[in-house]
Design a protein around this motif. Structure first.
Motif, short mmCIF file in Angstrom:
data_model
loop_
_atom_site.label_atom_id
_atom_site.label_comp_id
_atom_site.label_asym_id
_atom_site.label_seq_id
_atom_site.Cartn_x
_atom_site.Cartn_y
_atom_site.Cartn_z
N GLN A 143 4.91 4.22 -29.65
CA GLN A 143 6.20 3.67 -29.26
C GLN A 143 6.49 4.01 -27.79
OE1 GLN A 143 5.84 6.42 -31.10
NE2 GLN A 143 7.26 7.96 -30.33
N ARG A 144 7.33 3.21 -27.19
CA ARG A 144 7.72 3.44 -25.79
C ARG A 144 8.37 4.82 -25.69
NH1 ARG A 144 8.06 1.76 -20.94
NH2 ARG A 144 9.92 1.92 -19.66
N GLY A 145 8.00 5.54 -24.65
CA GLY A 145 8.52 6.88 -24.45
C GLY A 145 7.56 7.97 -24.90
N TYR A 146 6.49 7.58 -25.58
CA TYR A 146 5.51 8.55 -26.07
C TYR A 146 4.74 9.19 -24.92
CZ TYR A 146 1.71 10.55 -28.84
OH TYR A 146 0.81 11.42 -29.41
N TYR A 147 4.39 8.37 -23.91
CA TYR A 147 3.59 8.84 -22.78
C TYR A 147 4.45 9.05 -21.54
CZ TYR A 147 -0.54 7.30 -25.41
OH TYR A 147 -1.52 7.13 -26.35
N HIS A 148 4.09 10.05 -20.74
CA HIS A 148 4.75 10.30 -19.45
C HIS A 148 3.67 10.50 -18.40
CE1 HIS A 148 8.84 10.69 -21.05
NE2 HIS A 148 8.20 11.05 -22.15
N GLU A 149 3.96 10.09 -17.18
CA GLU A 149 2.96 10.16 -16.11
C GLU A 149 3.37 11.11 -15.00
OE1 GLU A 149 2.73 6.88 -13.14
OE2 GLU A 149 3.96 5.81 -14.60
N TYR A 150 2.35 11.66 -14.35
CA TYR A 150 2.55 12.62 -13.26
C TYR A 150 1.56 12.30 -12.15
CZ TYR A 150 5.01 15.02 -16.95
OH TYR A 150 5.88 15.32 -17.97
N THR A 151 2.01 12.42 -10.93
CA THR A 151 1.18 12.13 -9.76
C THR A 151 0.21 13.27 -9.50
OG1 THR A 151 3.03 10.94 -8.80
CG2 THR A 151 1.25 11.58 -7.30
N VAL A 152 -1.03 12.90 -9.24
CA VAL A 152 -2.02 13.86 -8.75
C VAL A 152 -2.21 13.52 -7.28
CG1 VAL A 152 -4.40 14.66 -8.89
CG2 VAL A 152 -3.15 14.07 -10.99
N PRO A 153 -1.78 14.41 -6.37
CA PRO A 153 -1.88 14.09 -4.94
C PRO A 153 -3.31 13.76 -4.52
CG PRO A 153 -0.57 16.07 -5.28
CD PRO A 153 -1.18 15.72 -6.60
N THR A 154 -3.41 12.79 -3.63
CA THR A 154 -4.70 12.37 -3.09
C THR A 154 -4.72 12.76 -1.62
OG1 THR A 154 -4.75 10.50 -4.60
CG2 THR A 154 -6.24 10.41 -2.69
N PRO A 155 -5.61 13.70 -1.23
CA PRO A 155 -5.67 14.10 0.19
C PRO A 155 -5.90 12.89 1.09
CG PRO A 155 -7.01 15.56 -1.15
CD PRO A 155 -6.58 14.43 -2.05
N GLY A 156 -5.13 12.82 2.17
CA GLY A 156 -5.25 11.74 3.13
C GLY A 156 -4.48 10.48 2.80
N SER A 157 -3.91 10.40 1.60
CA SER A 157 -3.15 9.21 1.22
C SER A 157 -1.73 9.31 1.78
CB SER A 157 -3.10 9.09 -0.30
OG SER A 157 -2.35 7.96 -0.67
N ARG A 158 -1.22 8.19 2.28
CA ARG A 158 0.14 8.18 2.83
C ARG A 158 1.20 7.93 1.76
NH1 ARG A 158 -0.33 3.89 7.32
NH2 ARG A 158 -2.18 3.32 6.17
N ASP A 159 0.76 7.59 0.55
CA ASP A 159 1.71 7.40 -0.54
C ASP A 159 1.24 8.24 -1.74
OD1 ASP A 159 -0.46 6.03 -1.56
OD2 ASP A 159 0.43 4.05 -1.35
N ARG A 160 1.69 7.91 -2.90
CA ARG A 160 1.35 8.71 -4.09
C ARG A 160 -0.12 8.59 -4.46
NH1 ARG A 160 4.79 6.71 -8.68
NH2 ARG A 160 3.92 8.46 -9.84
N GLY A 161 -0.82 7.63 -3.92
CA GLY A 161 -2.23 7.46 -4.25
C GLY A 161 -2.44 6.87 -5.63
N ALA A 162 -3.68 6.88 -6.08
CA ALA A 162 -4.04 6.22 -7.33
C ALA A 162 -4.25 7.17 -8.49
CB ALA A 162 -5.32 5.40 -7.13
N ARG A 163 -4.21 8.46 -8.25
CA ARG A 163 -4.55 9.43 -9.29
C ARG A 163 -3.30 9.84 -10.08
NH1 ARG A 163 -8.45 13.72 -6.36
NH2 ARG A 163 -6.48 14.30 -5.38
N ARG A 164 -3.45 9.87 -11.41
CA ARG A 164 -2.35 10.26 -12.29
C ARG A 164 -2.86 11.05 -13.48
NH1 ARG A 164 -0.45 8.04 -8.55
NH2 ARG A 164 1.12 6.41 -8.42
N LEU A 165 -1.99 11.86 -14.02
CA LEU A 165 -2.17 12.46 -15.34
C LEU A 165 -1.12 11.84 -16.25
CD1 LEU A 165 -2.70 16.20 -14.40
CD2 LEU A 165 -4.35 14.73 -15.57
N VAL A 166 -1.52 11.48 -17.44
CA VAL A 166 -0.61 10.91 -18.43
C VAL A 166 -0.67 11.81 -19.65
CG1 VAL A 166 -0.13 8.93 -19.92
CG2 VAL A 166 -0.92 8.56 -17.58
N THR A 167 0.51 12.26 -20.09
CA THR A 167 0.58 13.14 -21.25
C THR A 167 1.22 12.38 -22.42
OG1 THR A 167 2.76 14.00 -20.63
CG2 THR A 167 0.82 15.19 -19.81
N GLY A 168 0.79 12.76 -23.62
CA GLY A 168 1.36 12.20 -24.84
C GLY A 168 2.13 13.25 -25.59
N GLN A 169 3.05 12.82 -26.42
CA GLN A 169 3.87 13.77 -27.19
C GLN A 169 3.06 14.60 -28.17
OE1 GLN A 169 7.10 11.58 -28.95
NE2 GLN A 169 7.98 11.06 -26.97
N GLY A 170 1.85 14.16 -28.49
CA GLY A 170 0.99 14.91 -29.39
C GLY A 170 0.14 15.95 -28.68
#
Length: 122
Positions: free
Chosen positions: A77-104
């Motif tokens: 269901q919506r809300g089960y997953y949450h995302e977090y930014t993994v900084p990318t060295p040299g990137s001027r924005d949030r970059g493409a790397r993420r960690l996604v966690t689930g409620q389980g």
């Protein structure tokens, strides 16, 4: 003679169908690929430590609901997953790397902005 030919053709077709279906491949899994936590980039391990501590997080969108619109992760269901930014060295924005966690308790890592995921093994 014809019966022998037909039976051999059918046997070959069955063999080829079984080999191409992927069922005989012991490396195949139904879920995403995996990665050991220790093999993640240092920035991802630091983000995991922040998640474990509950923050504070450097980006306003960290902890936002992840919609799984790509449907690459198991459906929940919506809300089960949450995302977090993994900084990318040299990137001027949030970059493409993420960690996604689930409620389980599951954790997924992507380094290509949700085109693929690897389940993090802790």
């Amino acid at each position: 003679m014809l019966l022998r030919f037909v039976s051999r053709v059918l046997l070959c077709l069955l063999f080829l169908t079984g080999c191409s279906s992927g069922t005989a491949d012991p490396a195949r899994t139904d879920g995403p690929a995996t990665v050991q936590e220790a093999r993640l980039p240092q920035q991802a391990r630091e983000t995991l430590a922040l998640i474990d501590r509950g923050g504070p997080f450097p980006y306003a969108k960290d902890g936002a609901v992840f919609g799984n619109f790509e449907r690459l992760l198991p459906e929940h269901q919506r809300g089960y997953y949450h995302e977090y930014t993994v900084p990318t060295p040299g990137s001027r924005d949030r970059g493409a790397r993420r960690l996604v966690t689930g409620q389980g308790g599951e954790i997924y890592y992507t380094d290509d902005h949700y085109d693929s995921f690897r389940a993090v093994l802790r």
